[in-house]
Design a protein around this motif. Structure first.
Motif, PDB file in Angstrom:
ATOM      1  N   GLU A 238      -7.997  -7.296  37.197  1.00 44.77           N
ATOM      2  CA  GLU A 238      -7.495  -5.944  36.969  1.00 44.77           C
ATOM      3  C   GLU A 238      -7.838  -5.027  38.142  1.00 44.77           C
ATOM      4  O   GLU A 238      -7.067  -4.115  38.464  1.00 44.77           O
TER       5      GLU A 238
ATOM      6  N   ASN B 273      -3.622 -14.658  33.771  1.00 47.12           N
ATOM      7  CA  ASN B 273      -4.474 -13.546  33.360  1.00 47.12           C
ATOM      8  C   ASN B 273      -3.587 -12.374  32.935  1.00 47.12           C
ATOM      9  O   ASN B 273      -2.511 -12.179  33.510  1.00 47.12           O
ATOM     10  N   PRO B 274      -3.989 -11.590  31.922  1.00 49.04           N
ATOM     11  CA  PRO B 274      -3.164 -10.439  31.509  1.00 49.04           C
ATOM     12  C   PRO B 274      -2.818  -9.492  32.648  1.00 49.04           C
ATOM     13  O   PRO B 274      -1.784  -8.837  32.611  1.00 49.04           O
TER      14      PRO B 274
ATOM     15  N   GLU C 166      -1.770 -10.259  35.462  1.00 46.42           N
ATOM     16  CA  GLU C 166      -0.569 -10.742  36.151  1.00 46.42           C
ATOM     17  C   GLU C 166       0.679 -10.054  35.607  1.00 46.42           C
ATOM     18  O   GLU C 166       1.557  -9.637  36.378  1.00 46.42           O
ATOM     19  N   ALA C 167       0.772  -9.918  34.280  1.00 40.95           N
ATOM     20  CA  ALA C 167       1.930  -9.243  33.691  1.00 40.95           C
ATOM     21  C   ALA C 167       1.972  -7.772  34.100  1.00 40.95           C
ATOM     22  O   ALA C 167       3.048  -7.224  34.369  1.00 40.95           O
ATOM     23  N   LEU C 168       0.813  -7.131  34.157  1.00 41.17           N
ATOM     24  CA  LEU C 168       0.764  -5.737  34.588  1.00 41.17           C
ATOM     25  C   LEU C 168       1.246  -5.605  36.033  1.00 41.17           C
ATOM     26  O   LEU C 168       1.978  -4.674  36.373  1.00 41.17           O
TER      27      LEU C 168
END
Length: 265
Positions: free
Chosen positions: A217, A249-250, A252-254
């Motif tokens: 992040e 990892n989350p 990546e979508a962000l």
């Protein structure tokens, strides 16, 4: 004035990760070299006492020793080749990280000429050459100070939180909470509208602790901050690195959503 491509500054980390996945590492080769060297010494000693006696299968001890010496030469060459490659990666990555520091310092309005040379990536010795370092322990008062700063940030008092977090990072620069502290300081600075300084804090969090839970992040936030500062090309490249290094990892979508918002190619 130099122009930084952020993704180039980050390319060393994926390279280092893929190198670790190779079946034949430097440590493996060195261990095999040691084993072969011992075997050769044993054979030489045996030859001195028994001579080149034929072995089952038609090979003599002399032939076996020659074969081992050829293998030893091959492994020595392979080791030197890998060491040169690692040295090139470290030197290139260190230079690019220095360029990134230069660019972020410019964005903050600081004096890039006052920057010192960055330490070589990975330290003076490869990780395999030294025993694993023990995990840092939380110092007395460190957790309490962190909890207080995080609570103040949660209350929306960004200025006070930023001061507390900056003091915490200065007091415990290598503590187990420092990566999180630098990330939260970036959040506080974003809340104050100080985007360039926030980018610096996210950069420090990611580059100092690339394997921490906050690193994906932090890299995403760095890319987003660069986009908000008008550095769209660099932002796109940085955001693209999130999926390369932290696939699934989350963050990546962000990063993908932010790339779409910036119309990245």
């Amino acid at each position: 004035m130099r122009r930084l491509l952020v993704a180039l500054a980050l390319v060393v980390w994926p390279l280092a990760g893929s190198a670790q996945d190779r079946a034949e590492t430097l440590a493996d080769i060195r261990a095999e070299l040691t084993q072969l060297g011992g075997e050769l010494s044993s054979l030489r000693s045996e030859l001195m006492t028994t001579g080149a006696v034929a072995r089952p299968g038609g090979s003599t001890m002399l032939e076996r020793m020659e074969a081992l010496e050829l293998e030893l030469m091959r492994l020595t060459g392979r080791t030197e080749e890998l060491e040169l490659r690692v040295n090139r990666i470290v030197a290139d990555g260190t230079n690019r990280l220095g360029d990134l520091e230069f660019r972020v310092t410019e964005l903050e309005g600081g004096d890039p000429s006052a920057l010192s040379s960055p330490a070589p990536l990975g330290g003076d010795k490869p990780a395999a050459a030294s025993p694993a370092a023990p995990k840092p322990q939380t110092a007395v008062g460190e957790q309490a100070d962190f909890d207080r700063a995080r609570a103040v940030l949660g209350q929306g008092d960004f200025r006070t939180a930023e001061g507390l977090l900056a003091a915490h990072a200065a007091a415990w620069p290598n503590g187990p909470l420092t990566g999180e502290v630098l990330f939260l300081r970036g959040e506080a600075l974003e809340g104050l509208g100080e985007t360039a300084a926030a980018a610096r804090s996210y950069l420090d969090s990611f580059s100092s602790y690339p394997d921490s839970p906050r690193a994906p992040e932090a890299l995403f936030r760095l890319g987003r901050a660069l986009g908000r500062l008008g550095q769209v090309h660099e932002a796109c490249l940085t955001l693209g690195e999130v999926g390369v290094r932290y696939s699934a990892n989350p963050a990546e979508a962000l990063a993908q959503a932010e790339r779409a918002a910036l119309a990245c190619p």
